[in-house]
Enzyme design. Sequence first.
Site, PDB file in Angstrom:
ATOM      1  CD  GLU A  30      -6.282  -3.313 -18.352  1.00  0.00           C
ATOM      2  OE1 GLU A  30      -6.830  -3.979 -17.476  1.00  0.00           O
ATOM      3  OE2 GLU A  30      -5.259  -2.637 -18.153  1.00  0.00           O
ATOM      4  CE1 TYR A  42      -8.765   4.360  -9.446  1.00  0.00           C
ATOM      5  CE2 TYR A  42      -9.570   3.798 -11.629  1.00  0.00           C
ATOM      6  CZ  TYR A  42      -8.610   3.692 -10.640  1.00  0.00           C
ATOM      7  OH  TYR A  42      -7.497   2.898 -10.843  1.00  0.00           O
ATOM      8  CD  GLN A  53     -12.334  -7.568 -12.031  1.00  0.00           C
ATOM      9  OE1 GLN A  53     -12.153  -6.616 -11.287  1.00  0.00           O
ATOM     10  NE2 GLN A  53     -11.396  -7.991 -12.861  1.00  0.00           N
ATOM     11  CG  ASP A  76      -2.165  -4.080 -22.421  1.00  0.00           C
ATOM     12  OD1 ASP A  76      -3.190  -4.788 -22.412  1.00  0.00           O
ATOM     13  OD2 ASP A  76      -2.206  -2.842 -22.259  1.00  0.00           O
TER      14      ASP A  76
END
Length: 215
Positions: A30, A42, A53, A76
């Site tokens: 990722e 964040y 997204q 992953d």
Amino acid sequence: MIVLSGTIGAGKTSLTGVLAKHFGTEAFYESVDDNPILPLFYENPQKYAFLLQNYFLNKRLDNIKDAQGSALNVIDRSIYEDLLLFQLNADLQRATQTEVQIYGDLLHNMMEQIDFTDEAIVKTPDLLLYIHVSFDTMLARIQARGRDYEQVETDPSLYNYYQELNKRYTAWFEQYSASPKLAIDGDKYDFVNNPADLKAVIAQIDAKVSELGLK
């Protein structure tokens, strides 16, 4: 493909590398440390959640295409988790329900088995591995890996976000039915730091892989 799933800090990246080495295959990761949008999200989730997204969707599709050719290549993070993550952001007012609907429709269309050039790109994993960890373990591992923007001490609102995320993952895995699946107890087995626990986890995965006839 073998695809990993689980909350932040579950150990997906670590186990991905180990499994690829164990099977002699390739690992696909990722985009996190090189992700230009994640720190912005964040700082301002309402502004960047939808963009983040879609960034992840694009990268995950790249991973799926690159991982074609071996049932034992390892990715992953599962693309099947993405709607769960985005729905949680909307429920916490970090995105809108309209954005969730648009994203969900896009994800559904992208996940149809579509022919690319002369060959079909198979998006469904041969095996999904879910690393389940308790909320306390999740928080401890997030703190240990030390990314400032992930820390509850930096942003106390993340505590509720992480708590809800952990609960929803359990429900998500129970209803997941797109492929064979296997749950790994990330509390019982500290496969990152304990070689004996890692050996036990690999034995579980080997048994499932053999059962499915993947090698």
